[in-house]
Design a protein around this motif. Structure first.
Motif, PDB file in Angstrom:
ATOM      1  N   PRO A 236       0.797  -1.234   0.000  1.00 56.55           N
ATOM      2  CA  PRO A 236       0.000   0.000   0.000  1.00 56.55           C
ATOM      3  C   PRO A 236       0.825   1.278   0.000  1.00 56.55           C
ATOM      4  CG  PRO A 236      -0.122  -1.099   2.134  1.00 56.55           C
ATOM      5  CD  PRO A 236       0.566  -2.043   1.202  1.00 56.55           C
ATOM      6  N   HIS A 237       1.983   1.255   0.647  1.00 58.71           N
ATOM      7  CA  HIS A 237       2.810   2.461   0.719  1.00 58.71           C
ATOM      8  C   HIS A 237       3.878   2.413  -0.364  1.00 58.71           C
ATOM      9  CE1 HIS A 237       4.653   5.876   3.002  1.00 58.71           C
ATOM     10  NE2 HIS A 237       5.756   5.447   2.398  1.00 58.71           N
ATOM     11  N   VAL A 238       4.034   3.513  -1.086  1.00 59.40           N
ATOM     12  CA  VAL A 238       5.140   3.692  -2.016  1.00 59.40           C
ATOM     13  C   VAL A 238       5.784   5.036  -1.728  1.00 59.40           C
ATOM     14  CG1 VAL A 238       4.286   2.221  -3.878  1.00 59.40           C
ATOM     15  CG2 VAL A 238       3.584   4.623  -3.783  1.00 59.40           C
ATOM     16  N   GLU A 239       7.087   5.104  -2.014  1.00 55.47           N
ATOM     17  CA  GLU A 239       7.792   6.358  -1.788  1.00 55.47           C
ATOM     18  C   GLU A 239       8.977   6.452  -2.740  1.00 55.47           C
ATOM     19  OE1 GLU A 239       9.920   8.666   1.927  1.00 55.47           O
ATOM     20  OE2 GLU A 239       8.108   7.458   2.290  1.00 55.47           O
ATOM     21  N   LEU A 240       9.022   7.538  -3.493  1.00 52.83           N
ATOM     22  CA  LEU A 240      10.135   7.809  -4.395  1.00 52.83           C
ATOM     23  C   LEU A 240      11.151   8.663  -3.648  1.00 52.83           C
ATOM     24  CD1 LEU A 240       8.056   8.670  -7.599  1.00 52.83           C
ATOM     25  CD2 LEU A 240       9.526   6.654  -7.318  1.00 52.83           C
ATOM     26  N   ASN A 241      12.275   8.047  -3.286  1.00 53.08           N
ATOM     27  CA  ASN A 241      13.305   8.772  -2.554  1.00 53.08           C
ATOM     28  C   ASN A 241      14.634   8.046  -2.745  1.00 53.08           C
ATOM     29  OD1 ASN A 241      13.656  11.148  -0.983  1.00 53.08           O
ATOM     30  ND2 ASN A 241      11.877  10.578   0.256  1.00 53.08           N
ATOM     31  N   ASP A 242      15.721   8.788  -2.718  1.00 54.14           N
ATOM     32  CA  ASP A 242      17.045   8.233  -2.983  1.00 54.14           C
ATOM     33  C   ASP A 242      17.628   7.665  -1.695  1.00 54.14           C
ATOM     34  OD1 ASP A 242      19.531   7.560  -3.894  1.00 54.14           O
ATOM     35  OD2 ASP A 242      19.973   9.500  -4.805  1.00 54.14           O
TER      36      ASP A 242
ATOM     37  N   GLY B 108      22.060   9.552  -6.465  1.00 56.31           N
ATOM     38  CA  GLY B 108      21.597  10.559  -7.406  1.00 56.31           C
ATOM     39  C   GLY B 108      20.336  10.189  -8.147  1.00 56.31           C
ATOM     40  N   TRP B 109      19.795   8.982  -7.906  1.00 59.14           N
ATOM     41  CA  TRP B 109      18.588   8.529  -8.599  1.00 59.14           C
ATOM     42  C   TRP B 109      17.554   8.089  -7.577  1.00 59.14           C
ATOM     43  CZ3 TRP B 109      18.376   9.515 -13.649  1.00 59.14           C
ATOM     44  CH2 TRP B 109      19.573   9.663 -14.354  1.00 59.14           C
ATOM     45  N   PRO B 110      16.318   8.619  -7.633  1.00 58.45           N
ATOM     46  CA  PRO B 110      15.290   8.201  -6.676  1.00 58.45           C
ATOM     47  C   PRO B 110      14.974   6.711  -6.811  1.00 58.45           C
ATOM     48  CG  PRO B 110      14.634  10.229  -7.777  1.00 58.45           C
ATOM     49  CD  PRO B 110      15.838   9.710  -8.508  1.00 58.45           C
ATOM     50  N   ASP B 111      14.960   6.015  -5.688  1.00 61.75           N
ATOM     51  CA  ASP B 111      14.567   4.621  -5.629  1.00 61.75           C
ATOM     52  C   ASP B 111      13.067   4.542  -5.342  1.00 61.75           C
ATOM     53  OD1 ASP B 111      17.381   3.763  -5.781  1.00 61.75           O
ATOM     54  OD2 ASP B 111      17.510   4.650  -3.769  1.00 61.75           O
ATOM     55  N   LEU B 112      12.501   3.333  -5.461  1.00 63.49           N
ATOM     56  CA  LEU B 112      11.074   3.146  -5.212  1.00 63.49           C
ATOM     57  C   LEU B 112      10.908   2.179  -4.041  1.00 63.49           C
ATOM     58  CD1 LEU B 112       8.130   3.562  -5.739  1.00 63.49           C
ATOM     59  CD2 LEU B 112       8.280   2.101  -7.754  1.00 63.49           C
TER      60      LEU B 112
ATOM     61  N   GLY C  82      13.049  -7.272   5.171  1.00 62.19           N
ATOM     62  CA  GLY C  82      12.725  -5.855   5.232  1.00 62.19           C
ATOM     63  C   GLY C  82      11.796  -5.477   4.107  1.00 62.19           C
ATOM     64  N   PRO C  83      11.570  -4.184   3.894  1.00 63.79           N
ATOM     65  CA  PRO C  83      10.650  -3.754   2.845  1.00 63.79           C
ATOM     66  C   PRO C  83      11.243  -3.976   1.458  1.00 63.79           C
ATOM     67  CG  PRO C  83      11.727  -1.855   3.807  1.00 63.79           C
ATOM     68  CD  PRO C  83      12.149  -3.036   4.631  1.00 63.79           C
ATOM     69  N   ALA C  84      10.366  -4.232   0.494  1.00 65.09           N
ATOM     70  CA  ALA C  84      10.793  -4.410  -0.895  1.00 65.09           C
ATOM     71  C   ALA C  84      11.182  -3.054  -1.464  1.00 65.09           C
ATOM     72  CB  ALA C  84       9.679  -5.039  -1.726  1.00 65.09           C
ATOM     73  N   LEU C  85      12.469  -2.909  -1.739  1.00 66.20           N
ATOM     74  CA  LEU C  85      13.029  -1.646  -2.203  1.00 66.20           C
ATOM     75  C   LEU C  85      13.583  -1.847  -3.612  1.00 66.20           C
ATOM     76  CD1 LEU C  85      14.035   1.267  -1.710  1.00 66.20           C
ATOM     77  CD2 LEU C  85      16.013   0.286  -0.543  1.00 66.20           C
ATOM     78  N   PHE C  86      12.978  -1.168  -4.577  1.00 62.87           N
ATOM     79  CA  PHE C  86      13.428  -1.226  -5.957  1.00 62.87           C
ATOM     80  C   PHE C  86      14.467  -0.126  -6.167  1.00 62.87           C
ATOM     81  CE2 PHE C  86       9.326  -3.243  -5.889  1.00 62.87           C
ATOM     82  CZ  PHE C  86       9.391  -4.254  -6.842  1.00 62.87           C
ATOM     83  N   LEU C  87      15.728  -0.504  -6.347  1.00 65.11           N
ATOM     84  CA  LEU C  87      16.808   0.466  -6.486  1.00 65.11           C
ATOM     85  C   LEU C  87      16.948   0.911  -7.931  1.00 65.11           C
ATOM     86  CD1 LEU C  87      19.563  -1.120  -4.212  1.00 65.11           C
ATOM     87  CD2 LEU C  87      18.103   0.847  -3.693  1.00 65.11           C
ATOM     88  N   SER C  88      17.016   2.222  -8.133  1.00 60.17           N
ATOM     89  CA  SER C  88      17.171   2.762  -9.479  1.00 60.17           C
ATOM     90  C   SER C  88      18.590   2.516  -9.993  1.00 60.17           C
ATOM     91  CB  SER C  88      16.874   4.256  -9.494  1.00 60.17           C
ATOM     92  OG  SER C  88      17.093   4.795 -10.788  1.00 60.17           O
TER      93      SER C  88
ATOM     94  N   PRO D 257      13.466   5.415 -16.083  1.00 63.10           N
ATOM     95  CA  PRO D 257      14.344   4.850 -15.058  1.00 63.10           C
ATOM     96  C   PRO D 257      14.155   3.343 -14.972  1.00 63.10           C
ATOM     97  CG  PRO D 257      12.454   5.892 -14.032  1.00 63.10           C
ATOM     98  CD  PRO D 257      12.358   6.194 -15.497  1.00 63.10           C
ATOM     99  N   VAL D 258      15.238   2.634 -14.702  1.00 62.56           N
ATOM    100  CA  VAL D 258      15.198   1.178 -14.614  1.00 62.56           C
ATOM    101  C   VAL D 258      15.568   0.771 -13.189  1.00 62.56           C
ATOM    102  CG1 VAL D 258      16.155  -0.974 -15.494  1.00 62.56           C
ATOM    103  CG2 VAL D 258      15.770   0.943 -17.049  1.00 62.56           C
ATOM    104  N   PHE D 259      14.803  -0.186 -12.634  1.00 67.92           N
ATOM    105  CA  PHE D 259      14.970  -0.578 -11.243  1.00 67.92           C
ATOM    106  C   PHE D 259      15.330  -2.059 -11.131  1.00 67.92           C
ATOM    107  CE2 PHE D 259      12.097   3.005 -11.377  1.00 67.92           C
ATOM    108  CZ  PHE D 259      12.474   3.798 -10.307  1.00 67.92           C
TER     109      PHE D 259
END
Length: 498
Positions: free
Chosen positions: A322-328, A333-337, A346-352, A360-362
């Motif tokens: 339910p929660h998403v956040e675009l932040n590096d 230098g690239w926002p992750d998801l 831990g939380p599923a973190l898609f790295l840019s 952008p590719v994650f």
């Protein structure tokens, strides 16, 4: 104050976190909770993030008797300071269905008030409705007769000055299980609000779980996206909205309780336009073994968006996110998801990994397949070291909410905020530049993801760059402010912080 700095950490590869929940004092105070809102806000003005945690406290007592709790806990305010948190015993007691909220200066007195949305379409005796809490030197009191109806089935809360009168207004999403009508509330002054949907052009029947407030069409005025019904409302001059093209935001559903949830905004491809990520609250992932991606939409200009979820490599998730956040998160230098789905530990973190063309590719997180998820996962730099930490808000009383400290060997970073005399910068566009090249753009907001509030600041990873220019653009068509030669690895506050 308003300024602090650290040394560089010398890397920008993967990520590493450590669980500091007990060490910082967040375990015991959050027992006995169905956690459903987490609000990061500096309530006492000491430049350390504080944490408001709201709970659904309307179940039978025995449901909460886990991990030593005797029964349901009320909402809590935990005051931060130099890496530890203490309970604020002065907070007015609230046992209700707290479902979202924010901290924002609603009376222009230079401190952050609180708005706590409550999902109570038919309030029972003793339950608290959606409330505005006035901040007076760090002590809160409930505003009587704020103008927000007690039967509003509130969810996420957006903050904007929709009519450019200098007072921050509220947009409160109402879900489809309550009254199905989200409301734009005009700030009339003295912490009183009035429903202005009709005159502002917001129709009836706009339901949602999440809200994103940002200038999507570049006219200097805040627009509103409501996730759930997935409808976009574009400013059409101060005080007026027109509905934008929303067909691109249609999602396939598989069951009766499949809803689009949290929303997050940032420039993910360095074109200066604010892009949009959406999370999913799909029960079908748990009931029917469906897999559902969070989605990413690139801003094409003038309020038009393109779905690039597949191109970006955002693989389907086998549980709710339910929660998403675009932040590096690793400051490369690239926002992750970031999502609130579990990836095992831990939380599923898609790295840019940067761009392919304009997309952008994650990378896909390892360990996905665990049905665990968290209600929200708002980021914060709780220890002021320039690395974004993650608070995982837990629904089940048998499990703890978790604060993950970011101990990644990250790249350089910069944080930008605006002082209280300028509304803490809500609605200001912050851009970092290398000469004339945009490296990133964010709008200062206090709404992020699902059921969460965040600190009013813009965080940027800089990778190996040691110096950038910063451009700050106030809302309403004001002239941009250019600050040249800003050094990395510090938090600056405009105009007087460093």
């Amino acid at each position: 104050m308003g300024c602090w700095a650290t040394e560089a950490y010398g890397g920008s590869g993967g990520t590493r976190f450590e669980d500091v929940t007990e060490v910082v004092g967040l375990d015991e105070p959050l027992r006995g909770m169905h956690g459903h809102t987490a609000i990061w806000s500096d309530t006492n003005g000491d430049d350390w993030p504080d944490l408001y945690v709201g709970t659904f406290a309307d179940r039978e007592v025995e449901v909460y008797q886990e991990r030593g709790a005797e029964g349901p806990a009320p909402d809590r305010l935990l005051l931060g300071g130099d890496g530890v948190f203490t309970v604020d015993d002065t907070l007015p007691e609230a046992f209700s269905r707290s479902s979202g909220g924010v901290g924002a200066d609603l009376d222009n007195d230079g401190d952050l008030d609180l708005v706590v949305a409550r999902n109570t379409d038919e309030p029972e005796p003793g339950q608290n409705p959606t409330q505005v809490l006035e901040n007076t030197e760090g002590v809160f009191q409930v505003v009587a007769d704020s103008g927000i109806p007690e039967d509003l089935g509130g969810r996420s809360v957006g903050v904007l000055d929709y009519d450019q009168d200098g007072l921050l207004d509220l947009f409160i999403a109402e879900d489809r299980f309550a009254g199905e009508t989200s409301v734009l509330f005009r700030n009339e002054g003295d912490l009183r609000f009035s429903d202005v949907n009709a005159e502002a052009g917001i129709p009836e029947g706009v339901h949602g779980l999440g809200v994103a407030v940002a200038d999507f069409d570049g006219d200097g005025l805040s627009d509103i996206f409501v996730s759930g019904s997935n409808r976009l409302f574009l400013s059409h001059g101060p005080g007026q909205f027109v509905e934008g093209e929303s067909s691109v935001f249609e999602w396939e559903v598989y069951g009766d309780e499949d809803d689009v949830a949290g929303a997050s905004v940032a420039d993910v491809n360095r074109d200066g336009l604010l892009d949009l990520a959406l999370g999913q609250h799909f029960n079908s992932t748990l009931e029917f073994d469906e897999t559902v991606s969070v989605r990413l939409y690139l801003n094409e200009g003038d309020g038009a968006f393109r779905d690039v979820t597949d191109e970006a490599g955002l693989e389907p998730i086998p549980t709710k996110a339910p929660h998403v956040e675009l932040n590096d998160v690793n400051n490369d230098g690239w926002p992750d998801l970031l999502t609130s789905a579990s990836s095992g530990e831990g939380p599923a973190l898609f790295l840019s990994q940067g761009l392919e063309g304009d997309v952008p590719v994650f990378t896909t997180p390892e360990g996905m397949g665990d049905p665990q998820y968290w209600v929200a996962a708002p980021t914060v730099d709780y220890d002021r070291d320039g690395r974004l930490d993650i608070f995982l808000l837990e629904w089940e009383p048998s499990l703890p909410s978790i604060l993950l400290r970011n101990v990644t060997e990250t790249g350089n970073w910069l944080q930008v905020s605006v002082d209280g005399e300028n509304g803490f910068g809500i609605g200001w566009l912050i851009e970092v530049l290398d000469a004339d090249t945009i490296l990133g753009a964010r709008e200062i907001t206090v709404t992020q993801g699902y059921s969460a509030g965040v600190m009013p600041l813009a965080h940027f990873g800089l990778g190996e760059l040691g110096e950038v220019d910063v451009r700050l653009t106030p809302p309403g068509g004001a002239e941009p402010i250019l600050v040249e030669g800003v050094g990395a690895n510090q938090h600056i506050r405009w105009p007087d912080g460093c």
